[in-house]
Design an enzyme around this catalytic site. Structure first.
Site, PDB file in Angstrom:
ATOM      1  N   HIS A 207      27.308  44.676  37.096  1.00 15.29           N
ATOM      2  CA  HIS A 207      28.445  44.048  37.798  1.00 15.29           C
ATOM      3  C   HIS A 207      29.335  43.299  36.800  1.00 15.29           C
ATOM      4  O   HIS A 207      30.553  43.344  36.880  1.00 15.29           O
ATOM      5  CB  HIS A 207      27.898  43.108  38.870  1.00 15.29           C
ATOM      6  CG  HIS A 207      26.838  42.141  38.387  1.00 15.29           C
ATOM      7  ND1 HIS A 207      25.773  42.535  37.601  1.00 15.29           N
ATOM      8  CD2 HIS A 207      26.698  40.800  38.545  1.00 15.29           C
ATOM      9  CE1 HIS A 207      25.024  41.487  37.329  1.00 15.29           C
ATOM     10  NE2 HIS A 207      25.568  40.426  37.890  1.00 15.29           N
TER      11      HIS A 207
ATOM     12  N   ASP B 156      31.362  33.695  38.082  1.00 12.48           N
ATOM     13  CA  ASP B 156      30.541  33.285  39.212  1.00 12.48           C
ATOM     14  C   ASP B 156      29.966  34.559  39.807  1.00 12.48           C
ATOM     15  O   ASP B 156      30.697  35.521  40.058  1.00 12.48           O
ATOM     16  CB  ASP B 156      31.320  32.479  40.257  1.00 12.48           C
ATOM     17  CG  ASP B 156      30.358  31.652  41.098  1.00 12.48           C
ATOM     18  OD1 ASP B 156      29.638  30.812  40.527  1.00 12.48           O
ATOM     19  OD2 ASP B 156      30.294  31.850  42.325  1.00 12.48           O
TER      20      ASP B 156
ATOM     21  N   GLY C 163      21.613  33.501  29.731  1.00 15.81           N
ATOM     22  CA  GLY C 163      21.612  34.944  29.952  1.00 15.81           C
ATOM     23  C   GLY C 163      23.025  35.483  30.083  1.00 15.81           C
ATOM     24  O   GLY C 163      23.406  36.478  29.463  1.00 15.81           O
ATOM     25  N   LYS C 164      23.825  34.774  30.877  1.00 15.38           N
ATOM     26  CA  LYS C 164      25.237  35.163  31.040  1.00 15.38           C
ATOM     27  C   LYS C 164      25.978  35.058  29.718  1.00 15.38           C
ATOM     28  O   LYS C 164      26.782  35.927  29.371  1.00 15.38           O
ATOM     29  CB  LYS C 164      25.938  34.186  31.993  1.00 15.38           C
ATOM     30  CG  LYS C 164      25.822  34.480  33.430  1.00 15.38           C
ATOM     31  CD  LYS C 164      26.790  33.520  34.134  1.00 15.38           C
ATOM     32  CE  LYS C 164      26.546  33.432  35.592  1.00 15.38           C
ATOM     33  NZ  LYS C 164      27.440  32.449  36.235  1.00 15.38           N
TER      34      LYS C 164
ATOM     35  N   LYS D 103      22.136  47.703  30.275  1.00 13.25           N
ATOM     36  CA  LYS D 103      22.600  46.782  31.322  1.00 13.25           C
ATOM     37  C   LYS D 103      24.082  46.461  31.116  1.00 13.25           C
ATOM     38  O   LYS D 103      24.852  46.415  32.073  1.00 13.25           O
ATOM     39  CB  LYS D 103      21.768  45.489  31.330  1.00 13.25           C
ATOM     40  CG  LYS D 103      22.201  44.570  32.480  1.00 13.25           C
ATOM     41  CD  LYS D 103      21.468  43.243  32.575  1.00 13.25           C
ATOM     42  CE  LYS D 103      22.096  42.410  33.693  1.00 13.25           C
ATOM     43  NZ  LYS D 103      21.636  41.018  33.718  1.00 13.25           N
TER      44      LYS D 103
HETATM   45  P1  ITT Z   1      26.942  28.901  35.428  1.00 15.35           P
HETATM   46  O1  ITT Z   1      27.460  28.443  36.778  1.00 15.35           O
HETATM   47  O2  ITT Z   1      26.786  27.785  34.465  1.00 15.35           O
HETATM   48  O3  ITT Z   1      27.692  30.060  34.889  1.00 15.35           O
HETATM   49  P2  ITT Z   1      24.690  29.764  37.018  1.00 15.35           P
HETATM   50  O4  ITT Z   1      23.424  30.484  36.712  1.00 15.35           O
HETATM   51  O5  ITT Z   1      24.589  28.516  37.866  1.00 15.35           O
HETATM   52  O6  ITT Z   1      25.428  29.443  35.635  1.00 15.35           O
HETATM   53  P3  ITT Z   1      26.117  31.100  39.149  1.00 15.35           P
HETATM   54  O7  ITT Z   1      26.337  29.867  39.950  1.00 15.35           O
HETATM   55  O8  ITT Z   1      27.235  32.096  39.028  1.00 15.35           O
HETATM   56  O9  ITT Z   1      25.693  30.780  37.654  1.00 15.35           O
HETATM   57  O10 ITT Z   1      24.837  31.811  39.744  1.00 15.35           O
HETATM   58  C1  ITT Z   1      24.577  33.115  39.423  1.00 15.35           C
HETATM   59  C2  ITT Z   1      23.120  33.420  39.730  1.00 15.35           C
HETATM   60  O11 ITT Z   1      23.057  34.761  40.253  1.00 15.35           O
HETATM   61  C3  ITT Z   1      22.291  33.417  38.466  1.00 15.35           C
HETATM   62  O12 ITT Z   1      21.748  32.140  38.195  1.00 15.35           O
HETATM   63  C4  ITT Z   1      21.226  34.453  38.793  1.00 15.35           C
HETATM   64  O13 ITT Z   1      20.223  33.877  39.582  1.00 15.35           O
HETATM   65  C5  ITT Z   1      22.012  35.457  39.646  1.00 15.35           C
HETATM   66  N1  ITT Z   1      22.596  36.487  38.775  1.00 15.35           N
HETATM   67  C6  ITT Z   1      23.917  36.680  38.456  1.00 15.35           C
HETATM   68  N2  ITT Z   1      24.068  37.696  37.590  1.00 15.35           N
HETATM   69  C7  ITT Z   1      22.833  38.162  37.354  1.00 15.35           C
HETATM   70  C8  ITT Z   1      22.319  39.188  36.533  1.00 15.35           C
HETATM   71  O14 ITT Z   1      23.103  39.918  35.738  1.00 15.35           O
HETATM   72  N3  ITT Z   1      21.009  39.396  36.538  1.00 15.35           N
HETATM   73  C9  ITT Z   1      20.179  38.665  37.305  1.00 15.35           C
HETATM   74  N4  ITT Z   1      20.571  37.656  38.086  1.00 15.35           N
HETATM   75  C10 ITT Z   1      21.902  37.401  38.115  1.00 15.35           C
END
Ligand code: ITT
Length: 193
Positions: free
Chosen positions: A181, A68, A11-12, A176
Site C-alpha cells: 500500500h 497515515d 518500520g515506516k 514488500k
Molecule cells: P506514526 O504515526 O508516527 O507514523 P504509527 O505507527 O502510529 O506511526 P499510524 O498511526 O499511521 O502510524 O498507524 C499505522 C499502523 O497500521 C501501524 O502502527 C501498524 O500497526 C499498521 N500498519 C501500517 N502499515 C503497515 C505495514 O506496512 N505493515 C504492517 N502494519 C502496518
C-alpha cells in the site's frame, strides 16, 4: 533534496527511506530534530496525515512527508482502521495488537477473513502550504490464523498477501516495497510531484 519523515515508526521510516532514495531524496527522521509526535485526533487517514506533516514542517522548517496507514478487516466492519497502531490500547505493542485481532476473528472462516492495508501519504512544502500533495494506496489480502515471518512490522505477520500464499512478514523488503500500500501510494505521489 532533503525531506523530513513525519513518523515515529521505525518500520515506516525504513520503507519510506528505501522508496524515496531512488528519486534522489534524503529522508531525515523527525526525531533528529527533537520533533515531538503530533496527536492523531482525526477520524480519517488523510486528516491525520495532514496533522503529522504540518507538525513536522512547523518544527523543522523543512518539507515533510507523512504517512497515515492502517489495516481494514471486512469482518470487523473496517476495524482497526485509523486506530491500527493503538488497537489494543495506548502504547500497545505489535504483538498485543495481533493477539487482539486474532481473538476477534477466532470464529471467522478463511474466506471471510478479507482485509486490506491502506496508506495515505501527504507531502507538504511548509507548515502553511495551502496545496499539500496527497496520494493513497491499498494492498489486498486476508488475515492468517496465526503469525508467520519475521520481516516488516505491525500486522505484517498475519497479513496473507493475495495471490502469494505468504504473509507480508515472509516477503523480503524489496518485494514488500514493490507491492505494498505504501509503495503504491508513493508511486502516485512521485507522479503527482
Ligand atoms: P506514526 O504515526 O508516527 O507514523 P504509527 O505507527 O502510529 O506511526 P499510524 O498511526 O499511521 O502510524 O498507524 C499505522 C499502523 O497500521 C501501524 O502502527 C501498524 O500497526 C499498521 N500498519 C501500517 N502499515 C503497515 C505495514 O506496512 N505493515 C504492517 N502494519 C502496518
Amino acid at each position: 533534496m532533503r525531506i523530513v519523515a513525519a513518523t515515529g515508526n521505525r518500520g515506516k521510516l525504513a520503507e519510506l527511506s528505501a522508496l524515496l532514495a531512488p528519486g534522489g531524496w534524503e529522508v531525515v527522521a523527525q526525531s533528529q530534530f527533537n520533533c515531538s509526535e503530533a496527536p492523531e485526533t482525526a477520524v480519517t487517514f488523510v486528516e491525520n496525515a495532514l496533522l503529522k506533516a504540518r507538525n513536522a514542517c512547523a518544527h523543522t522548517g523543512l518539507a515533510a512527508i507523512a504517512d497515515d496507514s492502517g489495516l481494514e478487516v471486512d469482518a470487523l466492519h473496517g476495524e482497526p482502521g485509523v486506530r491500527s497502531a493503538r488497537y489494543a490500547g495506548a502504547g500497545a505493542s505489535n504483538a498485543d495488537n495481533i493477539r487482539k485481532l486474532l481473538a476477534a476473528l477466532e470464529a471467522v472462516e478463511a474466506p471471510r477473513r478479507t482485509a486490506r492495508f491502506r496508506c495515505v501519504l501527504v507531502y507538504m512544502r511548509h507548515a502553511a502550504d495551502p496545496a499539500p500533495v496527497i496520494s493513497a494506496g491499498v494492498w489486498e489480502g486476508r488475515i492468517a490464523e496465526a503469525p508467520a515471518g519475521d520481516n516488516g512490522f505491525g500486522y505484517d505477520p498475519v497479513f496473507l498477501v493475495d495471490g502469494l500464499g505468504k504473509t507480508a512478514a515472509q516477503l523480503n523488503a524489496s518485494v514488500k516495497n514493490r507491492l505494498s500500500h505504501r509503495a503504491r501510494a508513493l508511486r502516485r505521489l512521485s507522479a503527482a510531484l
